[in-house]
Design a protein around this motif. Structure first.
Motif, PDB file in Angstrom:
ATOM      1  N   GLU A 118       0.829  -1.195   0.000  1.00 19.53           N
ATOM      2  CA  GLU A 118       0.000   0.000   0.000  1.00 19.53           C
ATOM      3  C   GLU A 118       0.870   1.254   0.000  1.00 19.53           C
ATOM      4  O   GLU A 118       1.945   1.289   0.607  1.00 19.53           O
ATOM      5  CB  GLU A 118      -0.943   0.025   1.200  1.00 19.53           C
ATOM      6  N   LEU A 138       1.377   5.414   0.722  1.00 16.15           N
ATOM      7  CA  LEU A 138       1.002   6.324   1.795  1.00 16.15           C
ATOM      8  C   LEU A 138       0.752   7.732   1.250  1.00 16.15           C
ATOM      9  O   LEU A 138       1.328   8.143   0.240  1.00 16.15           O
ATOM     10  CB  LEU A 138       2.083   6.350   2.867  1.00 16.15           C
ATOM     11  N   ALA A 142      -2.537   5.470   4.983  1.00 15.19           N
ATOM     12  CA  ALA A 142      -2.875   4.767   3.747  1.00 15.19           C
ATOM     13  C   ALA A 142      -4.294   5.111   3.310  1.00 15.19           C
ATOM     14  O   ALA A 142      -5.094   5.668   4.067  1.00 15.19           O
ATOM     15  CB  ALA A 142      -2.734   3.263   3.947  1.00 15.19           C
ATOM     16  N   GLU A 202       5.696   3.554   1.024  1.00 15.31           N
ATOM     17  CA  GLU A 202       4.803   2.400   0.980  1.00 15.31           C
ATOM     18  C   GLU A 202       5.196   1.386   2.040  1.00 15.31           C
ATOM     19  O   GLU A 202       6.287   1.453   2.623  1.00 15.31           O
ATOM     20  CB  GLU A 202       4.839   1.755  -0.409  1.00 15.31           C
TER      21      GLU A 202
END
Length: 311
Positions: A163, A165, A241, A265
């Motif tokens: 994911e 950020l 996130a 990430e």
């Protein structure tokens, strides 16, 4: 020491008084009191202090409580493994979810379990990564989702996706949610973040060290909700996130800019234990989590760079 005595002890601790605990346990107060006294006698220690205001744990009770919870969890797991089968698993499954992931996965995961595995009772503990790690280490969770977890001999670590950020601040109509901000500009913003050894703070500290900058930390909050609230009010920015803010962005409460050059990430991981009983219900929830991640992405609740999901 009997199983029912452990359940009575935990029921009293959770209720805070004998009357409410007796109602929740469907047992009369005198019978409940006798069960507690029998447990204390068998252990040779006093677990609870009782007065008119309610009950309070003694030092021995505080030490015994996590052990009692762990014992009952193991017993419930064994029962689930005996009763449930692969096609229709049943029983309790305890899942630890960080706040952002729970915000994105709660709805799709609940729908999947309700439709495909109605016999499973999912118990979700929401919290920060430090709290969830403690619960997992105390054998109070069957599954846990966390970030950037390293390989451990007693755990199964499954990386699910990476994911990215975002820098999050008050809503600004001039900022598009897909706009980017260079990492080098982050020191210009007052940041509110989780403190100490929490996962997000470790990520921020690592990126700062690797890129030779210092963040301007205004406040430390263990609550992701509180950090996001300060961003909404314009008191400070926060870094998080997409799963944590997708609904806030849609509702025009915040603006979010993806952090780039370098891209910030972290890897979302599913964690389970390699020790003890592993029921079919736990396996079913694990597979349902992976399906829920895909649904959450399709619904715009998760943004991921790379998917490594297994079937």
């Amino acid at each position: 020491m009997e199983i029912r005595q452990l359940r009575h002890f935990i029921a009293v601790v959770e209720a805070g008084n004998l009357r409410k605990a007796s109602e929740n346990s469907h047992i009369t107060p005198p019978a409940l009191s006798l069960s507690l006294k029998s447990l204390e006698t068998s252990l040779g220690v006093k677990l609870l202090d009782r007065d008119r205001r309610g009950v309070a744990l003694t030092y021995a009770g505080e030490q015994f409580l996590p052990a009692a919870q762990s014992l009952l969890k193991q017993i419930d797991d064994v029962r689930s493994s005996l009763v449930g089968c692969k096609d229709s698993p049943t029983g309790n499954v305890r899942l630890g979810l960080p706040v952002g992931l729970n915000n994105a996965l709660a709805a799709p995961l609940s729908r999947i379990l309700h439709q495909q595995f109605p016999g499973i009772n999912l118990i979700v503990e929401e919290g920060n990564t430090t709290t969830l790690e403690r619960s997992f280490n105390n054998d109070l969770l069957d599954l846990m989702m966390s970030y950037d977890i390293q390989t451990q001999v007693d755990r199964k670590i499954e990386p699910l996706y990476v994911e990215q950020l975002y820098l999050v601040g008050p809503y600004d109509p001039d900022l598009l949610d897909k706009s980017d901000i260079p990492f080098s500009e982050l020191p210009n913003y007052a940041i509110v973040s989780s403190p100490g050894k929490h996962s997000m703070r470790r990520t921020l500290d690592r990126y700062a060290f690797e890129n030779g900058i210092e963040f301007n930390f205004l406040l430390d909050f263990q609550s992701a909700h509180s950090s996001l609230k300060l961003a909404v009010e314009g008191i400070a920015h926060t870094i998080t996130a997409w799963d944590m803010i997708h609904d806030h962005v849609k509702g025009k409460l915040v603006s979010a800019r993806r952090i780039v050059s370098p891209t910030m990430e972290r890897t979302v991981c599913l964690v389970s234990s390699l020790c003890g009983v592993h029921s079919s219900a736990v396996d079913a929830v694990a597979s349902s989590i992976k399906a829920a991640v895909n649904i959450a992405q399709e619904e715009g609740k998760i943004r991921q760079r790379l998917t490594t999901l297994s079937n």
